[in-house]
Design an enzyme around this catalytic site. Structure first.
Site, PDB file in Angstrom:
ATOM      1  N   TYR A  22      -6.360   1.369   1.721  1.00  0.00           N
ATOM      2  CA  TYR A  22      -6.769   2.182   0.577  1.00  0.00           C
ATOM      3  C   TYR A  22      -8.165   2.758   0.811  1.00  0.00           C
ATOM      4  CZ  TYR A  22      -8.756   2.826  -4.139  1.00  0.00           C
ATOM      5  OH  TYR A  22      -9.406   3.310  -5.253  1.00  0.00           O
ATOM      6  N   ASP A  67      -5.849  -8.840  -2.340  1.00  0.00           N
ATOM      7  CA  ASP A  67      -5.711  -7.893  -3.454  1.00  0.00           C
ATOM      8  C   ASP A  67      -4.226  -7.759  -3.782  1.00  0.00           C
ATOM      9  OD1 ASP A  67      -5.634  -5.785  -5.197  1.00  0.00           O
ATOM     10  OD2 ASP A  67      -6.664  -4.356  -3.898  1.00  0.00           O
ATOM     11  N   LYS A 113      -2.335  -1.241 -12.792  1.00  0.00           N
ATOM     12  CA  LYS A 113      -1.095  -0.818 -12.128  1.00  0.00           C
ATOM     13  C   LYS A 113       0.129  -1.410 -12.829  1.00  0.00           C
ATOM     14  CE  LYS A 113      -3.925   0.960  -9.127  1.00  0.00           C
ATOM     15  NZ  LYS A 113      -4.314   2.390  -9.230  1.00  0.00           N
ATOM     16  N   ILE A 134      -2.833  -6.371  -6.672  1.00  0.00           N
ATOM     17  CA  ILE A 134      -2.798  -5.575  -7.891  1.00  0.00           C
ATOM     18  C   ILE A 134      -1.435  -4.911  -8.143  1.00  0.00           C
ATOM     19  CG2 ILE A 134      -3.626  -3.441  -6.817  1.00  0.00           C
ATOM     20  CD1 ILE A 134      -5.355  -3.028  -9.340  1.00  0.00           C
TER      21      ILE A 134
END
Length: 530
Positions: free
Chosen positions: A244, A329, A367, A331
């Site tokens: 990302y 992470d 999200k 998410i």
């Protein structure tokens, strides 16, 4: 007598009182004599007229002061910090340039049909459509946007908003708990609700302990806080690439840490390799850079694939062997559409005997619950020192009290949460299949994926040359000619030119043909056509 106070250390003792009186007087006399002898002739020959008003004298004094200040201040512009200078520079990253372009000229099927279509932001933006006022329009949008879940959230808000924030006590609305200070790291009520929600998202495979949570105003400050806790300025984290592009800002801007990519290949569907990780670790150490940890995205962003249970075991063993941390992470853990099962790092730690002190999980509601504007993130750690430091650092990124109270109510509504998660997965799955099928008709294949709001598309056949330059030329043409914003792979540190991240959850189903037609027009102008 106050005049002798600064001279007390000099004049103490016998005769101190006399000296303490005479020395200031002598100094004053010699000062007057010096000023008289060095006074300019003009000031002596032109004394102020007795008729000059006091207001004019005051004006003369102010004007003189201003001129003196201006002459002293003419050295140059006022300075700011080097950090501020570097941050204030214009965007050079295609990722942020595209986001800016799409926000300046946003596509709207009715209001701006020739605007830029936003496929560069992993966000559920259906809420924009509800700005239109008429009931008929709102019902139409609800019908058209069945692929996303803002309608479910809006319905819950309309039914529960007032009662959730302003709790009733004895029939009266109570503002206690909203206008007063709350714990910076989140209320225990919200931590309990978050623990239940995350456990539900992950299929009940693992339970989360609220006391090990630190809540922040989004996942960005959660990751940055962990960087402050785990690394010093100049230390590094290893990151599997492509990754990302926002990590380059989120983790590096204020902390001064470095991100070292280790590359994954399309031949392996961009799956993480322990061999590549080990090579990157050794090369970085040889350069004299201290490595403090590994940053993982699971599910992966931008590819959308998952880390297997066996890979998580290997990563934990690698971290123990090298004595480094892991930030996981997670998410997109609840935004699944494939047949694979998501395995959280927390689940592996529960099932096996690993050193939990080196593992830290981040999660948020932007999200899986499509609430990016609420700014809710979480650090989940087993390391008491990290938790203690993170709790204090959340002073700079705490969640507002009304937001916390509202979310306690929403996350505790098990019927709503169950319906939302099930519906959300179905709608994401439907949109993914439609979007990937549209690209396939154009001869564009996508990497295999199981989660997220995006697909990782191979457009290498469209680039004029197999290079980063060729990739960016195609990106520029898509953005400025076709008016489609997608993220080029080079911004995600992908070393294979021609890959792009396309976020499909920003679209209505009826917009997919528009996107495909715009891509087709660009493809027809390429020298290497599909």
């Amino acid at each position: 007598m106050r005049l002798i106070v600064p001279l007390q250390g000099v004049v103490q003792g016998r005769g101190g009182l006399i000296l303490g009186s005479l020395i200031p007087c002598a100094l004053f006399y010699f000062l007057q004599l010096y000023l008289k002898r060095n006074r300019s002739p003009n000031s002596q020959s032109n004394p102020p007229s007795p008729s000059t008003s006091s207001s004019n004298l005051a004006e003369m004094t102010r004007t003189s002061s201003r001129s003196n200040l201006l002459s002293r201040g003419s050295i140059g512009p006022v300075r700011i910090s080097s950090l501020a200078i570097s941050i204030a520079k214009p965007n050079v990253s295609p990722y942020y340039i595209g986001l800016d372009k799409a926000s300046e000229d946003p596509y709207d099927r009715i209001g701006n049909p020739h605007g830029v279509i936003q496929l560069g932001l992993a966000e559920n933006r259906v809420s924009i459509a509800f700005k239109h006022g008429s009931i008929a329009w709102r019902m139409l949008i609800l019908f058209l946007f069945l692929q996303l879940c803002f309608d479910l959230i809006e319905k819950w808000m309309l039914d529960n908003l007032s009662g959730s924030i302003m709790r009733r006590k004895g029939g009266d609305l109570s503002i206690s708990g909203i206008a007063t200070y709350q714990p910076y790291d989140g209320t225990m009520e919200l931590k309990l609700a978050m623990a239940g929600f995350i456990s539900h998202v992950m299929g009940g495979a693992v339970s989360f302990e609220p006391s090990q949570m630190v809540l922040t105003a989004g996942v960005t400050p959660a990751i940055e806080t962990l960087c402050f806790c785990l690394a010093d300025h100049g230390n590094a984290f290893l990151v599997p690439a492509p990754y990302y592009p926002g990590f380059d800002r989120d983790m590096k801007w204020r902390t001064g840490v470095e991100l070292i990519p280790f590359h994954c290949r399309s031949a392996d569907n961009f799956m993480l390799s322990i061999t590549a990780l080990d090579q990157a670790f050794n090369q970085t150490r040889k350069r004299g850079t201290k490595i403090r940890g590994i940053l993982l995205s699971n599910p992966a962003n931008p590819v959308g694939n998952l880390l297997s249970r066996e890979m998580l075991y290997d990563l934990l063993n690698f971290a123990r062997e090298k004595n480094i941390h892991i930030i996981s992470d997670e998410i997109f853990a609840g935004s699944m559409y494939g047949n694979e099962d998501f395995v959280s790092m927390a689940e592996v730690l529960d099932s096996e005997e690993f050193d939990k002190n080196r593992v830290h999980i981040v999660y948020g509601l932007s999200k899986d619950l499509s609430l990016p504007g609420f700014r809710v993130g979480m650090i989940y750690s087993f390391n008491e020192n990290v938790l203690a430091a993170a709790r204090k650092l959340t002073r700079f990124s705490s969640i507002s009290a009304p937001t916390q109270r509202l979310l306690v109510s929403m996350l505790s509504d098990t019927k709503f949460i169950k319906e939302y998660i099930e519906t959300n997965k179905k709608r994401i799955h439907n949109m993914h299949d439609l979007f990937v099928a549209g690209l396939k008709e154009l001869g564009i294949r996508c990497a295999d994926s199981s989660a997220g709001f995006y697909c990782w598309a191979d457009m290498s056949k469209l680039i004029p040359s197999y290079s980063e330059k060729g990739e960016l030329e195609l990106w520029d043409k898509l953005l400025n000619v076709a008016k489609i914003n997608i993220t080029p792979g080079s911004d995600c540190h992908c070393i294979e030119p021609g890959w792009f991240r396309c976020c499909f959850t920003t679209l209505a189903q009826e917009d997919i043909p528009v996107v495909m037609e715009r891509i087709r027009k660009v493809a027809d102008t390429c020298t290497s056509c599909i």
